[in-house]
Design a protein around this motif. Structure first.
Motif, short mmCIF file in Angstrom:
data_model
loop_
_atom_site.label_atom_id
_atom_site.label_comp_id
_atom_site.label_asym_id
_atom_site.label_seq_id
_atom_site.Cartn_x
_atom_site.Cartn_y
_atom_site.Cartn_z
N UNK A 62 -117.07 -84.18 -71.07
CA UNK A 62 -115.91 -84.90 -71.59
C UNK A 62 -116.31 -85.45 -72.95
N UNK A 63 -115.58 -85.07 -73.98
CA UNK A 63 -115.93 -85.50 -75.33
C UNK A 63 -114.71 -85.87 -76.14
N UNK A 64 -114.93 -86.55 -77.21
CA UNK A 64 -113.86 -87.00 -78.08
C UNK A 64 -113.11 -85.85 -78.74
N UNK A 65 -112.01 -86.16 -79.40
CA UNK A 65 -111.18 -85.12 -80.02
C UNK A 65 -111.89 -84.33 -81.11
N UNK A 66 -112.96 -84.88 -81.67
CA UNK A 66 -113.65 -84.21 -82.77
C UNK A 66 -114.55 -83.07 -82.32
N UNK A 67 -114.84 -82.94 -81.01
CA UNK A 67 -115.82 -81.92 -80.62
C UNK A 67 -115.22 -80.52 -80.48
N UNK A 93 -104.13 -84.26 -73.79
CA UNK A 93 -103.24 -85.00 -74.68
C UNK A 93 -102.60 -86.17 -73.96
N UNK A 94 -102.31 -87.20 -74.70
CA UNK A 94 -101.47 -88.31 -74.26
C UNK A 94 -100.27 -88.28 -75.18
N UNK A 95 -99.15 -87.77 -74.67
CA UNK A 95 -98.01 -87.50 -75.54
C UNK A 95 -98.38 -86.36 -76.48
N UNK A 96 -98.30 -86.60 -77.77
CA UNK A 96 -98.63 -85.59 -78.78
C UNK A 96 -100.04 -85.77 -79.33
N UNK A 97 -100.75 -86.78 -78.88
CA UNK A 97 -102.06 -87.12 -79.45
C UNK A 97 -103.20 -86.56 -78.58
N UNK A 98 -104.10 -85.84 -79.22
CA UNK A 98 -105.29 -85.33 -78.53
C UNK A 98 -106.22 -86.50 -78.25
N UNK A 99 -106.53 -86.73 -76.96
CA UNK A 99 -107.34 -87.87 -76.56
C UNK A 99 -108.79 -87.45 -76.35
N UNK A 100 -109.03 -86.36 -75.61
CA UNK A 100 -110.39 -85.90 -75.37
C UNK A 100 -110.38 -84.43 -74.98
N UNK A 101 -111.58 -83.85 -74.93
CA UNK A 101 -111.78 -82.48 -74.48
C UNK A 101 -112.48 -82.49 -73.13
#
Length: 109
Positions: A62-67, A93-101
Motif C-alpha cells: 500500500x503506497x501513496x499516489x506518487x508510487x 480513489x476517493x471520489x475523483x482523487x487518487x488516495x493510494x495504490x
C-alpha cells in the motif's frame, strides 16, 4: 484524506525504492509491505521446478499516489535485501482523487 494517508505512511510505513524498467536511479518513497499469510495447508513458500526451487510467497503493498505501481513495467521494488515484482496493481480513489495504490507483489529470485 490524502494528507492523513501521507501522515500514516510517514509514521508507520517503510522506505522502499522503485526501480523503473528504463534503468533510471531508484526513487525512494514510503509504503506498507506485508506478507500475504495463507491459511491453507497446501501453501508452500517454495515450489519445485525442473530448474530448482522457486519462491512463491506474495506480499501486499500500500503506497501513496506518487508510487504509480502500474508504471514500473519490468522494473521492481526494493526493500531491505528483498526485491519484488508487481503482479497486480490497482489505484484506489476517493471520489475523483487518487488516495493510494494497492499492489500484489512477488519476491524476485
Amino acid at each position: 484524506m490524502t494528507d492523513r494517508w501521507r501522515q500514516i505512511l510517514s509514521r508507520y510505513g517503510q522506505n522502499v525504492t522503485l526501480h523503473r524498467q528504463d534503468g533510471e536511479e531508484g526513487t525512494v518513497c514510503r509504503a506498507f509491505l506485508q506478507p500475504v499469510l495463507e491459511k491453507g495447508t497446501d501453501f508452500f513458500q517454495r515450489q519445485p521446478t525442473p530448474l530448482g526451487l522457486v519462491r512463491q510467497d506474495r506480499w501486499i503493498c500500500l503506497g501513496g499516489p506518487e508510487i504509480a505501481l502500474d508504471e514500473l513495467g519490468d522494473g521492481y521494488i526494493a526493500w531491505g535485501d528483498l526485491t519484488f515484482t508487481v503482479r497486480s496493481a490497482q489505484p484506489v480513489y476517493l471520489g475523483e482523487k487518487l488516495v493510494y495504490w494497492w499492489g500484489l507483489l512477488a519476491v524476485r529470485d
